[in-house]
Design an enzyme around this catalytic site. Structure first.
Site, PDB file in Angstrom:
ATOM      1  N   HIS A  90       0.851  -1.184   0.000  1.00 42.56           N
ATOM      2  CA  HIS A  90       0.000   0.000   0.000  1.00 42.56           C
ATOM      3  C   HIS A  90       0.888   1.235   0.000  1.00 42.56           C
ATOM      4  O   HIS A  90       2.008   1.212   0.522  1.00 42.56           O
ATOM      5  CB  HIS A  90      -0.888   0.020   1.236  1.00 42.56           C
ATOM      6  CG  HIS A  90      -1.957  -1.016   1.238  1.00 42.56           C
ATOM      7  ND1 HIS A  90      -3.051  -0.943   2.068  1.00 42.56           N
ATOM      8  CD2 HIS A  90      -2.116  -2.160   0.518  1.00 42.56           C
ATOM      9  CE1 HIS A  90      -3.833  -1.985   1.856  1.00 42.56           C
ATOM     10  NE2 HIS A  90      -3.270  -2.746   0.927  1.00 42.56           N
ATOM     11  N   GLU A  92       0.967   3.939   1.708  1.00 45.12           N
ATOM     12  CA  GLU A  92       1.432   4.402   3.014  1.00 45.12           C
ATOM     13  C   GLU A  92       2.608   3.574   3.515  1.00 45.12           C
ATOM     14  O   GLU A  92       3.597   4.116   4.005  1.00 45.12           O
ATOM     15  CB  GLU A  92       0.282   4.360   4.041  1.00 45.12           C
ATOM     16  CG  GLU A  92      -0.844   5.300   3.724  1.00 45.12           C
ATOM     17  CD  GLU A  92      -1.873   4.748   2.734  1.00 45.12           C
ATOM     18  OE1 GLU A  92      -2.839   5.472   2.439  1.00 45.12           O
ATOM     19  OE2 GLU A  92      -1.717   3.595   2.268  1.00 45.12           O
ATOM     20  N   CYS A 120      -5.700   2.431   5.651  1.00 42.51           N
ATOM     21  CA  CYS A 120      -6.383   1.262   6.202  1.00 42.51           C
ATOM     22  C   CYS A 120      -5.808   0.956   7.587  1.00 42.51           C
ATOM     23  O   CYS A 120      -4.788   1.522   7.996  1.00 42.51           O
ATOM     24  CB  CYS A 120      -6.221   0.061   5.267  1.00 42.51           C
ATOM     25  SG  CYS A 120      -4.570  -0.680   5.262  1.00 42.51           S
ATOM     26  N   CYS A 123      -2.125  -0.116   7.556  1.00 44.09           N
ATOM     27  CA  CYS A 123      -1.211   0.995   7.277  1.00 44.09           C
ATOM     28  C   CYS A 123      -1.101   1.900   8.499  1.00 44.09           C
ATOM     29  O   CYS A 123      -0.019   2.383   8.832  1.00 44.09           O
ATOM     30  CB  CYS A 123      -1.674   1.785   6.058  1.00 44.09           C
ATOM     31  SG  CYS A 123      -1.431   0.887   4.504  1.00 44.09           S
TER      32      CYS A 123
END
Length: 152
Positions: A90, A92, A120, A123
């Site tokens: 992801h 992040e 999320c 993250c």
């Protein structure tokens, strides 16, 4: 109305708000010695949006993020989930890993994470483990607060 106030009035107001935030902060937060993050900066969101565009250019998910430390870009991350065939890539987490690599340390205390969308839970947990102080997301710079680990 604020634009009619002298600059010192705005500075005093920001200081008062920060002082109040420290006075009423829950245990284990800023009152425990963590520096209060700077006011969010839209140019850092634009840097995250550029990472989103990069991810989209190679057919990945439309997400981007940057990590800022002391007013300087410390790490950047486009989503690499599709490109790297890695469900953990992801934006992040890519930005956090990039900042850790560039700085040569795992601790990102005092840093701020800017993301194109709300991080999320995983993250956010990664940001908490890395010591990120605050998270902002979206073009309106929504304040996601200090990151928390999944268990909290």
């Amino acid at each position: 109305m604020i634009d009619k106030l002298p600059a010192t009035a705005c500075t005093r107001r920001v200081a008062m708000v920060r002082t109040a935030a420290l006075a009423f902060a829950p245990a284990g937060s800023y009152a425990a010695g963590r520096a209060f993050p700077a006011v969010p900066d839209g140019s850092w969101y634009q840097a995250a949006a550029a990472q989103k565009s990069l991810a989209e250019s190679w057919g990945d998910q439309p997400y981007g993020a940057v990590v800022v430390l002391n007013g300087t870009l410390a790490g950047e991350g486009p989503s690499r989930v599709v490109k790297d065939k890695d469900i953990n890539a992801h934006a992040e987490r890519v930005a956090i890993r990039d900042a850790q690599r560039r700085l040569g340390r795992a601790d990102l205390a005092g840093s701020v994470l800017y993301s194109t969308s709300r991080p999320c839970a995983l993250c956010e947990a990664a940001a908490a483990r890395a010591g990120v102080s605050r998270m902002y997301f979206g073009p309106a710079l929504m304040d996601a607060g200090p990151p928390r680990s999944v268990a909290q």
